[in-house]
Design an enzyme around this catalytic site. Structure first.
Site, mmCIF file in Angstrom:
data_model
loop_
_atom_site.group_PDB
_atom_site.id
_atom_site.type_symbol
_atom_site.label_atom_id
_atom_site.label_comp_id
_atom_site.label_asym_id
_atom_site.label_seq_id
_atom_site.Cartn_x
_atom_site.Cartn_y
_atom_site.Cartn_z
ATOM 1 N N ARG A 305 0.783 -1.174 0.157
ATOM 2 C CA ARG A 305 0.143 -0.012 -0.194
ATOM 3 C C ARG A 305 0.789 1.199 -0.021
ATOM 4 O O ARG A 305 1.838 1.254 0.669
ATOM 5 C CB ARG A 305 -0.892 0.002 1.097
ATOM 6 C CG ARG A 305 -2.010 -0.987 1.206
ATOM 7 C CD ARG A 305 -3.228 -0.359 0.055
ATOM 8 N NE ARG A 305 -4.276 -1.196 -0.261
ATOM 9 C CZ ARG A 305 -4.240 -2.576 -0.927
ATOM 10 N NH1 ARG A 305 -3.256 -2.651 -1.686
ATOM 11 N NH2 ARG A 305 -5.235 -3.298 -0.937
ATOM 12 N N GLU A 334 -4.791 7.338 -4.764
ATOM 13 C CA GLU A 334 -4.927 6.735 -5.979
ATOM 14 C C GLU A 334 -6.172 7.344 -6.930
ATOM 15 O O GLU A 334 -7.245 7.125 -6.211
ATOM 16 C CB GLU A 334 -4.731 5.222 -5.890
ATOM 17 C CG GLU A 334 -3.786 4.628 -5.237
ATOM 18 C CD GLU A 334 -3.575 3.088 -4.996
ATOM 19 O OE1 GLU A 334 -4.363 2.308 -5.342
ATOM 20 O OE2 GLU A 334 -2.465 2.524 -4.664
ATOM 21 N N HIS A 353 -1.603 0.203 -9.718
ATOM 22 C CA HIS A 353 -2.376 -0.857 -8.888
ATOM 23 C C HIS A 353 -2.498 -1.927 -9.577
ATOM 24 O O HIS A 353 -3.986 -2.174 -9.624
ATOM 25 C CB HIS A 353 -3.429 -0.168 -7.979
ATOM 26 C CG HIS A 353 -3.591 -0.785 -6.787
ATOM 27 N ND1 HIS A 353 -4.029 -0.137 -5.704
ATOM 28 C CD2 HIS A 353 -3.709 -2.327 -6.409
ATOM 29 C CE1 HIS A 353 -4.506 -1.071 -4.739
ATOM 30 N NE2 HIS A 353 -4.121 -2.312 -5.219
HETATM 31 N N1 LIG Z 1 -0.915 -4.360 -5.123
HETATM 32 C C1 LIG Z 1 -1.761 -5.125 -5.080
HETATM 33 O O1 LIG Z 1 -2.496 -5.329 -6.158
HETATM 34 C C2 LIG Z 1 -2.018 -6.080 -4.028
HETATM 35 C C3 LIG Z 1 -1.620 -5.603 -2.803
HETATM 36 N N2 LIG Z 1 -1.929 -6.437 -1.559
HETATM 37 C C4 LIG Z 1 -1.196 -5.925 -0.402
HETATM 38 O O2 LIG Z 1 -0.386 -6.519 0.004
HETATM 39 C C5 LIG Z 1 -0.847 -7.113 1.404
HETATM 40 C C6 LIG Z 1 -0.087 -8.253 1.944
HETATM 41 O O3 LIG Z 1 -0.956 -9.240 1.482
HETATM 42 P P1 LIG Z 1 -1.122 -10.729 2.094
HETATM 43 O O4 LIG Z 1 0.378 -11.070 2.015
HETATM 44 O O5 LIG Z 1 -2.014 -11.562 1.112
HETATM 45 O O6 LIG Z 1 -1.242 -10.421 3.454
HETATM 46 P P2 LIG Z 1 -0.826 -11.279 4.649
HETATM 47 O O7 LIG Z 1 -1.916 -11.010 5.941
HETATM 48 O O8 LIG Z 1 -0.886 -13.000 4.335
HETATM 49 O O9 LIG Z 1 0.438 -10.911 5.166
HETATM 50 C C7 LIG Z 1 0.661 -9.620 5.761
HETATM 51 C C8 LIG Z 1 1.818 -9.699 6.652
HETATM 52 O O10 LIG Z 1 2.324 -8.610 7.209
HETATM 53 C C9 LIG Z 1 2.825 -8.776 8.304
HETATM 54 N N3 LIG Z 1 2.876 -7.571 9.211
HETATM 55 C C10 LIG Z 1 2.028 -6.965 9.828
HETATM 56 N N4 LIG Z 1 2.458 -5.612 10.527
HETATM 57 C C11 LIG Z 1 3.901 -5.843 10.110
HETATM 58 C C12 LIG Z 1 5.010 -4.762 10.339
HETATM 59 N N5 LIG Z 1 4.605 -3.781 11.089
HETATM 60 N N6 LIG Z 1 6.157 -5.385 9.832
HETATM 61 C C13 LIG Z 1 6.484 -6.098 9.262
HETATM 62 N N7 LIG Z 1 5.231 -7.168 9.009
HETATM 63 C C14 LIG Z 1 4.092 -6.941 9.126
HETATM 64 C C15 LIG Z 1 1.870 -9.773 9.125
HETATM 65 O O11 LIG Z 1 2.374 -10.399 10.177
HETATM 66 C C16 LIG Z 1 1.659 -10.645 7.555
HETATM 67 O O12 LIG Z 1 2.516 -11.802 7.970
HETATM 68 C C17 LIG Z 1 -1.994 -6.617 1.792
HETATM 69 O O13 LIG Z 1 -2.387 -6.179 3.009
HETATM 70 C C18 LIG Z 1 -2.366 -5.500 0.571
HETATM 71 O O14 LIG Z 1 -2.478 -4.429 1.061
HETATM 72 C C19 LIG Z 1 -2.318 -7.552 -1.613
HETATM 73 C C20 LIG Z 1 -2.543 -8.213 -3.016
HETATM 74 C C21 LIG Z 1 -2.633 -7.338 -4.299
HETATM 75 O O1 LIG Z 2 -6.038 -7.348 -3.066
HETATM 76 C C1 LIG Z 2 -5.543 -6.262 -2.796
HETATM 77 O O2 LIG Z 2 -5.154 -5.874 -1.481
HETATM 78 C C2 LIG Z 2 -5.230 -5.347 -3.801
HETATM 79 O O3 LIG Z 2 -4.707 -4.287 -3.580
HETATM 80 C C3 LIG Z 2 -5.770 -5.527 -4.892
HETATM 81 O O4 LIG Z 2 -6.605 -4.498 -5.188
HETATM 82 P P1 LIG Z 2 -7.787 -4.165 -6.394
HETATM 83 O O5 LIG Z 2 -8.713 -5.357 -6.220
HETATM 84 O O6 LIG Z 2 -6.946 -4.825 -7.701
HETATM 85 O O7 LIG Z 2 -8.230 -2.719 -6.457
#
Ligand SMILES: NC(=O)C1=CN([C@@H]2O[C@H](COP(=O)(O)OP(=O)(O)OC[C@H]3O[C@@H](n4cnc5c(N)ncnc54)[C@H](O)[C@@H]3O)[C@@H](O)[C@H]2O)C=CC1
Ligand SMILES: O=C(O)C(=O)COP(=O)(O)O
Length: 617
Positions: A305, A334, A353
C-alpha cells in the site's frame, strides 16, 4: 479459477477459519443444517462465515447496462461497485439481485446503499462510516474482492453489525509475480528504456542495469504474498531475509529465509520489498529515519500500500541517492496527482495498482468473494471474516450445539430478570474437562450476549457487534473456565449464565450467590436446561417453557397438565427438581404452543403453586 500453488493452498487451509454469524432477521441461530459447508466451498477448501437470510424484500437499484437484470422480490440485493470477474457475478446472480454500478460517486453510493444487503468493492471504493450510516441497518455484508481492507472502516462496520469479508488467497500469486516483475524491470530499466526507444533513441549506455543474483532482498511482511516473493527471489539466486514481527521463524526457515529485525533488514538489504498491510502501525513505516539507515543505492519495491511509505521522504531519499531506484504499484492517493514528483521521478518505475490484475487472479477473487458474500447472506457458513473472531472449522463444528445452548441460556436468564433494563453484569462459567486454553469461548460469549440483549432492546446482535453492543449498553460479560472431571472428547460439560444484582420475576431462579442463575448442557446434540437457581431440572430447550415453584405433593403434574390440556396446549416435556421430598420443588414444563393469559392465570391459581413464569426459548 487459477489453481493456487501447493503452498498457497496449504496456507489457506491453516490460516482461514470459520465463524457462525446468525441471522439478523430471526432471533434464533442458524439451524444446524446451516452449519454444513456447501460443496463448492468445501472443494475450494476455504474458511466460512455466515450472516443471515434476507431481512427485507429486495429492491433493484440496477443501473443499465451492466445491471439490467430485473430484480426478483424476496432475493437479497448485492451492489457490485467495482469490476468483478464474470464467474463471480454468475454465482451472485444465482442467489441475489445483482446491481453492477461501477464508478459511483460517494453521494451515489450513499444513496443506493440503503437498498442493498451486500456491497462488493475492490480497492477503489472507500467504504467509510457514512456508508454504514446511510445504509439504515440493511447492509449486512461488505465483500472486499481482494486482500487489503484499508479502504473499509472496520470499526464502523462492526458497530453496525455488518460483516466484512475479503478474498484472501486468490490474488496472492498475482501480487507476488507483480513484485518480481517490478523488481526485474527496475533493475534493468525496462520501462525507461522502452519509453526511450519509442521516443526514437538508442541509448545502450544510459540503461545499464544491476544484477539480482547474490544480492540481499529484505521482505517486510512475510505473509502470503511476501513468502511467495521470497520463493521466487530465491529462484533468482538472491539472498532473502525477512522482517515480520508476527511470522513464524520455522515457516521462514522452511523456505530458506532468515527472519531478522527491522534494523538488520534496513541496514543490510540491497533490495527491499514491502508486503505488510496498511495499518496505523505500518503507516509511513519507511520514513526519513528509515531511509537514513539504508545502504546507499538500495532499491525499493512496493506492491503493498502506498501509505506504508512516506512518499515525500522517498523523493528526498531518491534525490539524495540513498535510494537508487523505486518500483511502485501503489500510492497514498490513488490515482496520484498528475504532477506527482514521485511518479515522474526518472528513477521510479510505476504501475497503476495492477498487483492483483491478472485474468486468473481476478477470476479467482471474484469466485472467492461471491462465495463468501452469498454464503454469509444465506445464513450458511460463508467465507473469511475480517471483523469477527474466527474459529477454526473443526472447533466450530464441535461447538455448534453449544452455540445454540449459549444463546438460549442468555435469552432465558434475561427473561427471568424483573425489568431487564438494569442489567450490568453477566457472569458466564464454562465447565470442561479440557484445559482452559483449549477452549475458545468468543463465539459462545457472543451468543450469550445476543441472547441477553436482544429480548430487551431493538438492536440486533451478532458475532460482529456482540462485544461492542454489550459495552455500549454498559453490560460487563465476565467469563470463568473451570476444569472438571469428564470426557475431554466433549468440549463442555455445562455452561452457566448468571445475572448479578437484579431482581427476578421468578425468585427461585436466584441462587445462593444472589444471582439469577441458569445452567445447561448438550445431550445427544440437543441443548438442555439443567439448572434454574439452586434447582436441578432437565428439559430440552425447544419451544416455550413454564417454570413453577410448588409444594412437592402428588397430583401437581396432573393439575397443570389438565389446565393446559383444556386449551389444547401440547406439553412436550416435564421435569421436576426438588430439594427434598414434600418440600419445595420446581417444575419445568415445555409447551409447543403459547398458552393464553387465561390459562396462565389458571395455572397461577392452582393452590400449591407458589410462583410461576412463562419463558420463550
Ligand atoms: N498491489 C496489489 O494489487 C495487492 C496488494 N496487496 C497488499 O499486500 C498486503 C499483503 O497481502 P498478504 O500477503 O496476502 O497478507 P498477509 O496478511 O498474508 O501478510 C501480511 C503480513 O504482514 C505482516 N505484518 C503486519 N504488520 C507488520 C509490520 N509492522 N512489519 C512487518 N510485517 C508486518 C503480517 O504479520 C503478515 O504476515 C495486503 O495487505 C495488501 O495491502 C495484496 C494483494 C494485491
Ligand atoms: O487485494 C488487494 O489488496 C489489492 O490491492 C488488489 O486491489 P484491487 O482489487 O486490484 O483493487
Amino acid at each position: 479459477m487459477a489453481a493456487p500453488s501447493p503452498t498457497t493452498a496449504a496456507a489457506a487451509i491453516t490460516t482461514h477459519h470459520r465463524v457462525l454469524l446468525p441471522a439478523r432477521a430471526s432471533l434464533s441461530p442458524a439451524p444446524s443444517s446451516a452449519l454444513r459447508i456447501p460443496a463448492r466451498a468445501a472443494r475450494a477448501n476455504r474458511g466460512r462465515i455466515c450472516v443471515s437470510a434476507p431481512a427485507a424484500p429486495a429492491a433493484s437499484t440496477a443501473s443499465p447496462p451492466a445491471s439490467a437484470a430485473v430484480a426478483v422480490e424476496g432475493k437479497p440485493t448485492v451492489l457490485v461497485a467495482e469490476k468483478l470477474g464474470a464467474a463471480g457475478l454468475a454465482l451472485l446472480r444465482e442467489f441475489a439481485n445483482v446491481d453492477c454500478s461501477y464508478g459511483l460517486s460517494p453521494e451515489e453510493l450513499r444513496a443506493k446503499i440503503s437498498l442493498c444487503d451486500a456491497l462488493i468493492v475492490r480497492s477503489g471504493t472507500k467504504v467509510g462510516r457514512d456508508v454504514f450510516e446511510a445504509s439504515g441497518g440493511r447492509l449486512r455484508v461488505v465483500g472486499r474482492a481482494g486482500v487489503g481492507i484499508d479502504n473499509v472502516d472496520l470499526a464502523a462496520a462492526t458497530e453496525h453489525g455488518c460483516l466484512v469479508v475479503n478474498a484472501p488467497t486468490a490474488n496472492t500469486v498475482a501480487a507476488a509475480e507483480h513484485g518480481i516483475a517490478l523488481m526485474c524491470a527496475m533493475a534493468r530499466n525496462v520501462a525507461q528504456a522502452d519509453a526511450s526507444l519509442k521516443a526514437g533513441k538508442w541509448a545502450r549506455t544510459k540503461y545499464v542495469g544491476v544484477s539480482l543474483v547474490g544480492k540481499t532482498l529484505a521482505i517486510l511482511g512475510f505473509g502470503k504474498v511476501g513468502s511467495e516473493v521470497a520463493r521466487r527471489a530465491k529462484g533468482l539466486g538472491m539472498h532473502v531475509i525477512a522482517h515480520d514481527p508476527y511470522a513464524s521463524a520455522d515457516r521462514a526457515r522452511a523456505i530458506g529465509v532468515d527472519l531478522v529485525s527491522m534494523e538488520e533488514a534496513m541496514t543490510t538489504a540491497d533490495f527491499i520489498s514491502l508486503h505488510m498491510p496498511l495499518t496505523p502501525s505500518t503507516n509511513k513505516m519507511l520514513n526519513d529515519e528509515a531511509f537514513a539507515k539504508m545502504k546507499k543505492g538500495v532499491r525499493i519495491i512496493n506492491v503493498a500500500r502506498g501509505g506504508v511509505i512516506d512518499e515525500d521522504a522517498l523523493v528526498r531519499a531518491l534525490d539524495a541517492g540513498i535510494v537508487a531506484q523505486a518500483a511502485l504499484d501503489v500510492f497514498t492517493k490513488e490515482p496520484p496527482a498528475a504532477d506527482s514528483k514521485l511518479v515522474l521521478h526518472e528513477n521510479v518505475t510505476v504501475t497503476p495498482h495492477l498487483g492483483a490484475s491478472t485474468v486468473e487472479a481476478q477470476e479467482g477473487v471474484a469466485i472467492e468473494i461471491a462465495e463468501a458474500v452469498t454464503g454469509a447472506l444465506k445464513g450458511e457458513l460463508a467465507a473469511s471474516a475480517v471483523n469477527a473472531p474466527m474459529v477454526p472449522a473443526e472447533v466450530l463444528s464441535e461447538l455448534a450445539p453449544y452455540v445454540v445452548l449459549a444463546e438460549k441460556l442468555g435469552r432465558l436468564a434475561v427473561q427471568l430478570v424483573a425489568g431487564g433494563g438494569g442489567i450490568k453484569s453477566v457472569k458466564v462459567t464454562y465447565a470442561s474437562a479440557r484445559a482452559p486454553d483449549d477452549l475458545d469461548t468468543r463465539l459462545l460469549r457472543a451468543m450469550i450476549t445476543k441472547g441477553v440483549i436482544e429480548p430487551i432492546s431493538d438492536v440486533f446482535v451478532n458475532l460482529v457487534n456482540a462485544d461492542f453492543t454489550a459495552k455500549q449498553r454498559g453490560i460487563r460479560v465476565s467469563e470463568e473456565k473451570i476444569v472438571m472431571d469428564g470426557s475431554p472428547e466433549t468440549p463442555l460439560e455445562y455452561i452457566q449464565v448468571q445475572i448479578a444484582n437484579v431482581e427476578s420475576k421468578f425468585p427461585s431462579a436466584i441462587c445462593d450467590s444472589g444471582f439469577v442463575t441458569v445452567e445447561g448442557r448438550v445431550k445427544d446434540g440437543i441443548p438442555h436446561l439443567t439448572k434454574v437457581g439452586a434447582f436441578e431440572v432437565d428439559v430440552s430447550m425447544e419451544g416455550s417453557l413454564i417454570l413453577c415453584r410448588q409444594v412437592d405433593q402428588p397430583g401437581m403434574i396432573g393439575s397443570v397438565g389438565s389446565v393446559l390440556g383444556e386449551e389444547n396446549v401440547n406439553v412436550s416435556f416435564m421435569s421436576v427438581g426438588r430439594i427434598a421430598p414434600r418440600k419445595t420443588a420446581i417444575m419445568a414444563i415445555g409447551v409447543d404452543e403459547e398458552p393464553s393469559k387465561t390459562t396462565l392465570t389458571k395455572i397461577g391459581e392452582i393452590p400449591a403453586i407458589e410462583e410461576f413464569v412463562f419463558l420463550k426459548l
